[in-house]
Design an enzyme around this catalytic site. Sequence first.
Site, PDB file in Angstrom:
ATOM      1  CG  HIS A  10      -4.876 -34.945  16.688  1.00 22.70           C
ATOM      2  ND1 HIS A  10      -4.975 -36.194  17.245  1.00 22.70           N
ATOM      3  CD2 HIS A  10      -5.907 -34.840  15.819  1.00 22.70           C
ATOM      4  CE1 HIS A  10      -6.012 -36.840  16.714  1.00 22.70           C
ATOM      5  NE2 HIS A  10      -6.594 -36.030  15.833  1.00 22.70           N
TER       6      HIS A  10
ATOM      7  CE  LYS B 288      -3.322   2.594   2.699  1.00 26.13           C
ATOM      8  NZ  LYS B 288      -4.190   2.679   3.889  1.00 26.13           N
TER       9      LYS B 288
ATOM     10  CD  GLU C 277       9.361  -6.134   6.714  1.00 28.37           C
ATOM     11  OE1 GLU C 277       9.054  -5.055   6.145  1.00 28.37           O
ATOM     12  OE2 GLU C 277       9.091  -6.375   7.906  1.00 28.37           O
TER      13      GLU C 277
ATOM     14  CD  GLU D  51      -1.566  -4.074  11.483  1.00 29.51           C
ATOM     15  OE1 GLU D  51      -2.096  -3.902  10.360  1.00 29.51           O
ATOM     16  OE2 GLU D  51      -0.373  -4.388  11.631  1.00 29.51           O
TER      17      GLU D  51
ATOM     18  N   GLY E 244      -4.800  -1.628   4.991  1.00 31.00           N
ATOM     19  CA  GLY E 244      -4.051  -2.799   4.525  1.00 31.00           C
ATOM     20  C   GLY E 244      -4.745  -4.101   4.864  1.00 31.00           C
ATOM     21  NE  ARG E 245      -6.343  -3.370  10.996  1.00 26.91           N
ATOM     22  CZ  ARG E 245      -5.607  -2.260  11.105  1.00 26.91           C
ATOM     23  NH1 ARG E 245      -4.411  -2.221  10.486  1.00 26.91           N
ATOM     24  NH2 ARG E 245      -6.029  -1.201  11.774  1.00 26.91           N
TER      25      ARG E 245
ATOM     26  CE  LYS F 123       5.632  -0.905   9.404  1.00 25.41           C
ATOM     27  NZ  LYS F 123       4.707  -0.289   8.420  1.00 25.41           N
TER      28      LYS F 123
HETATM   29  O1  F6P Z   1       2.031  -4.104   9.920  1.00 28.10           O
HETATM   30  C1  F6P Z   1       2.029  -2.761   9.600  1.00 28.10           C
HETATM   31  C2  F6P Z   1       1.543  -2.597   8.181  1.00 28.10           C
HETATM   32  O2  F6P Z   1       1.468  -1.249   7.872  1.00 28.10           O
HETATM   33  C3  F6P Z   1       0.183  -3.273   7.958  1.00 28.10           C
HETATM   34  O3  F6P Z   1      -0.897  -2.506   8.409  1.00 28.10           O
HETATM   35  C4  F6P Z   1       0.238  -3.452   6.467  1.00 28.10           C
HETATM   36  O4  F6P Z   1      -0.747  -4.376   5.998  1.00 28.10           O
HETATM   37  C5  F6P Z   1       1.664  -3.972   6.288  1.00 28.10           C
HETATM   38  O5  F6P Z   1       2.423  -3.243   7.256  1.00 28.10           O
HETATM   39  C6  F6P Z   1       2.231  -3.812   4.885  1.00 28.10           C
HETATM   40  O6  F6P Z   1       2.180  -2.462   4.531  1.00 28.10           O
HETATM   41  P1  F6P Z   1       2.272  -2.113   2.955  1.00 28.10           P
HETATM   42  O7  F6P Z   1       1.067  -2.730   2.282  1.00 28.10           O
HETATM   43  O8  F6P Z   1       2.275  -0.618   2.907  1.00 28.10           O
HETATM   44  O9  F6P Z   1       3.545  -2.715   2.430  1.00 28.10           O
END
Ligand code: F6P
Length: 518
Positions: A370, A196, A202, A339, A255-256, A482
């Site tokens: 189990h 987003k 990452e 979250e 995002g979620r 972060k």
């Molecule tokens: O975990 C923090 C967060 O901002 C989430 O809300 C989001 O889904 C994820 O990191 C990835 O963010 P992006 O879609 O901006 O890479």
Amino acid sequence: MNTSSNSQAWKNLFQHHEDNVDLSLIKRFNANPERGNQLSFSCGDLWIDVSKQSIDAQTTELLFQLAREQGVNDFFHSMSKGDVVNLSEEEAALHTSLRNPLPPEMVKKNLGQMKELHEKLKNGHLVGSSGKKICSVVNLGIGGSQLGSFMAFEALKDYGNPELEVRWSSGLDIADLDDALIGLDPEQTIVVVCSKTFNTFETLSTARRTQNWFLEGGVSNFSSQMFAATSVPENALAFGIEAENIFSFSSSIGGRFSLASPVSLGLMLSIGYENFDDMLQGMHLIDTDVLANDKSVPLLLGLIDVWNRSVLGANSLAVVPYSYRLREFSSYLQQLMMESLGKSISSTGESIEIETGMAVWGANGTDAQHSFFQALHQGTETMPIDLIGFARLSDKANDELIANLIAQAQTLAFGQDLTKDADSFSEYEILPGNRPSTVILAPELSPNILGQLIALYEHRTVATGVVWGINPFDQWGVEYGKKSALRIVDELKNSEVSSSHDSSTKSLIARYKHWRND
Ligand code: F6P
């Protein structure tokens, strides 16, 4: 919006609990033989049985009163109209617009572009820079940019294109991306970078490594094989993604809550546009139910979460789908619910006195039986559980799976029937029962019904947050981590370690450097 438990509605609920604290589930069922039907509800194609929760009709009335006091249904209508409901980020929450049959122009354009891309892929017209037909997709993303679409991809594997290899990578461990790329031909692979913000460490790191993979595989002009799903297209452009390969969506999509957005491009390429649209229709069905019904089932489930967490003191929620294909559902819900709800400051900045934010966890049944069902049956902690089942999976009935689900709900609620042969059980065999569960049954795990299930939990989560006075759409708690990680990365790569660190951090850095250099 009230964030303390001193309102009359909260007082009534706590008093109601006190008045009924000795009322076990077995007593509730013995007192009302019709309880099972009276506390079971249809929602879309879903059958939802909350009769094995420690509630009764009076409880639900008091909970709906609390919802009215907190303005939950007004919130749903404001959200649907596009009002700013995410106060700390000054954003709307437009996820339901993604599945509206009359969507905003940007959504319509994205869906059209996604459909076109799927058509090209399906007709063999989607080729790499060397002219070879594309036959694999690698999705890069983390959190809401991966968990939902990956869960849906696994859930709808029966609807996927068997000739298209779809892989997923989210993390910094090099094995993560290596495993995602293993065996793929760079000339026949497209990469979808889902982010987003297009600024997540990452995801950008894996995207850069994927560019190197293209180069090492002889694909120098890889830009035509890289796509982006983001709400910051300028960042994707700056990264080197071609403008026509960027699917941009509104920054008002959390995002979620973004499963129905272009972050699910890889999912859609696998199951096809028609099935993806069917999933959107299932979501929309629940969206309309929540707006049309002040006592909707998603709201009731959210209120039961409030009851279990804030009044009964249960601090976790287990979710156990009795479906192998839905095994990623609890991981997806962990982000969606934790979250959204794991907060102690209200949407208006006040501290919250009520217990909020239960831990959400789970696995697929009967594997879970189990693994952790011992604790659910005989542990000292009462842990509410959702048991989700489907009459047909992969178009086959599954008597044994459903029998286990039903038996577990029954045993969790009532333990053994000690009236029959009580003396035949030793102490350690006794199952106390009175363990609450909600059972959700559906006819099958189809795209439409998966969409209904996803929207049910989305609205349930938002309802719970609004009752608690929480903003369900921001996540300030993860932003600081972060930044501090980036500072420590810098120290690990250079010799200078900040003297201001605590002794533990200093010794961990030293230990890592010692082993790293070996
Ligand atoms: O975990 C923090 C967060 O901002 C989430 O809300 C989001 O889904 C994820 O990191 C990835 O963010 P992006 O879609 O901006 O890479």
